[in-house]
Design a protein around this motif. Structure first.
Motif, mmCIF file in Angstrom:
data_model
loop_
_atom_site.group_PDB
_atom_site.id
_atom_site.type_symbol
_atom_site.label_atom_id
_atom_site.label_comp_id
_atom_site.label_asym_id
_atom_site.label_seq_id
_atom_site.Cartn_x
_atom_site.Cartn_y
_atom_site.Cartn_z
ATOM 1 N N MET A 161 0.808 -1.197 0.000
ATOM 2 C CA MET A 161 0.000 0.000 0.000
ATOM 3 C C MET A 161 0.848 1.256 0.000
ATOM 4 S SD MET A 161 -3.286 -0.704 2.393
ATOM 5 C CE MET A 161 -2.326 -0.909 3.870
ATOM 6 N N GLU A 218 -10.906 5.588 4.489
ATOM 7 C CA GLU A 218 -10.249 4.424 5.096
ATOM 8 C C GLU A 218 -11.330 3.560 5.739
ATOM 9 O OE1 GLU A 218 -9.796 3.558 8.449
ATOM 10 O OE2 GLU A 218 -10.600 5.321 9.401
ATOM 11 N N PRO A 219 -11.073 2.281 5.896
ATOM 12 C CA PRO A 219 -12.124 1.337 6.289
ATOM 13 C C PRO A 219 -12.824 1.606 7.610
ATOM 14 C CG PRO A 219 -10.108 0.161 5.716
ATOM 15 C CD PRO A 219 -9.803 1.617 5.659
ATOM 16 N N ARG A 227 -17.367 4.753 4.571
ATOM 17 C CA ARG A 227 -17.326 3.955 3.340
ATOM 18 C C ARG A 227 -17.668 4.791 2.107
ATOM 19 N NH1 ARG A 227 -16.336 -1.783 4.545
ATOM 20 N NH2 ARG A 227 -15.284 -1.473 6.506
ATOM 21 N N ARG A 231 -16.197 -0.790 -2.230
ATOM 22 C CA ARG A 231 -15.437 -2.035 -2.459
ATOM 23 C C ARG A 231 -14.918 -2.110 -3.893
ATOM 24 N NH1 ARG A 231 -19.425 -3.690 0.907
ATOM 25 N NH2 ARG A 231 -18.771 -4.713 2.813
ATOM 26 N N LEU A 253 -11.850 0.149 -4.413
ATOM 27 C CA LEU A 253 -10.638 -0.413 -3.813
ATOM 28 C C LEU A 253 -10.123 -1.611 -4.609
ATOM 29 C CD1 LEU A 253 -11.491 -0.160 -0.026
ATOM 30 C CD2 LEU A 253 -9.585 0.977 -1.199
ATOM 31 N N ASP A 266 -2.809 -4.815 -2.236
ATOM 32 C CA ASP A 266 -3.316 -4.848 -0.866
ATOM 33 C C ASP A 266 -4.695 -4.207 -0.722
ATOM 34 O OD1 ASP A 266 -1.007 -6.115 -0.039
ATOM 35 O OD2 ASP A 266 -0.047 -4.258 0.652
ATOM 36 N N PHE A 267 -5.038 -3.318 -1.655
ATOM 37 C CA PHE A 267 -6.328 -2.641 -1.559
ATOM 38 C C PHE A 267 -7.490 -3.615 -1.753
ATOM 39 C CE2 PHE A 267 -3.331 0.704 -2.757
ATOM 40 C CZ PHE A 267 -3.528 1.555 -1.681
ATOM 41 N N ILE A 289 -8.296 -4.781 1.666
ATOM 42 C CA ILE A 289 -8.972 -3.732 2.439
ATOM 43 C C ILE A 289 -10.454 -3.682 2.083
ATOM 44 C CG2 ILE A 289 -9.149 -1.225 2.754
ATOM 45 C CD1 ILE A 289 -6.113 -1.100 2.454
ATOM 46 N N TYR A 301 -12.665 -5.536 4.480
ATOM 47 C CA TYR A 301 -12.683 -5.238 5.912
ATOM 48 C C TYR A 301 -14.122 -4.970 6.359
ATOM 49 C CZ TYR A 301 -7.587 -4.401 6.272
ATOM 50 O OH TYR A 301 -6.239 -4.505 6.281
#
Length: 189
Positions: A1, A18-19, A28, A166, A169, A175-176, A179, A182
């Motif tokens: 990230m 951020e989550p 969200r 979602r 991301l 890596d997203f 996330i 999450y």
């Protein structure tokens, strides 16, 4: 990230919350950044649907049965729009390939009445998200936002409001993608 953490946001980028952000205005959320300069920043939350229709907001436009999204908590007495496709409206600002912000509203109405516009390619917003000079940079340093230059107008217009966070991301990859899965409440993990 870490490869994306130093991106300086620019017009047309997405700001993805951020989550675990708990600010009710931005939980969200996916914000389309329309302006970012030395005076501050302006954007529209893409995935927060209101209970209103355009016809509810403007006299003489009862024919516009389009949903209205909450663009943000600032000046909720203003109406904004984005659209995808070709630059169809004078004064529009191109934010990304195939994605435009604003323009001459009277021209929009005229072209709509003449059957020259596909309303599936338009999205309206009440209010906007705004940041004073240096405020967005501070929030980025606090890791409140993930900046993405992976703007996909098709995903913006065809994803449900519940799924867009979602989807945005996942389109970033790496890596997203993890996330994106999450939970809202980390205690539920």
């Amino acid at each position: 990230m870490d490869k994306d953490k130093n991106i300086v946001p620019k017009s047309g980028n997405l700001l993805i919350s951020e989550p675990f952000l708990q600010d009710q205005n931005f939980v969200r959320s996916v914000v389309l950044l329309c302006e970012n300069n030395e005076h501050g920043s302006f954007g529209l939350v893409l995935n927060k649907l209101s209970i209103l229709k355009v016809r509810d907001l403007l006299d003489d436009l009862e024919f516009l049965d389009l949903e209205v999204y909450v663009g943000g908590p600032v000046e909720q007495n203003t109406l904004h729009f984005i659209y995808r496709g070709d630059a169809a409206i004078a004064g529009s600002v191109e934010l990304a390939e195939d994605l435009y912000w604003g323009g001459d509203f009277d021209e929009f109405v005229t072209k709509y009445k003449l059957g020259q516009l596909d309303l599936d390619n338009f999205r309206f917003f009440i209010g906007y998200s705004g940041w004073a000079e240096g405020q967005l940079e501070s929030e980025l340093n606090d890791k409140t936002w993930i900046v993405s230059d992976h703007v996909d107008s098709k995903a913006i217009f065809q994803s449900s409001p519940e799924d867009l966070w979602r989807v945005a991301l996942k389109k970033m990859g790496g890596d997203f993608q993890a996330i994106a899965n999450y939970p809202i409440d980390p205690r539920l993990n």
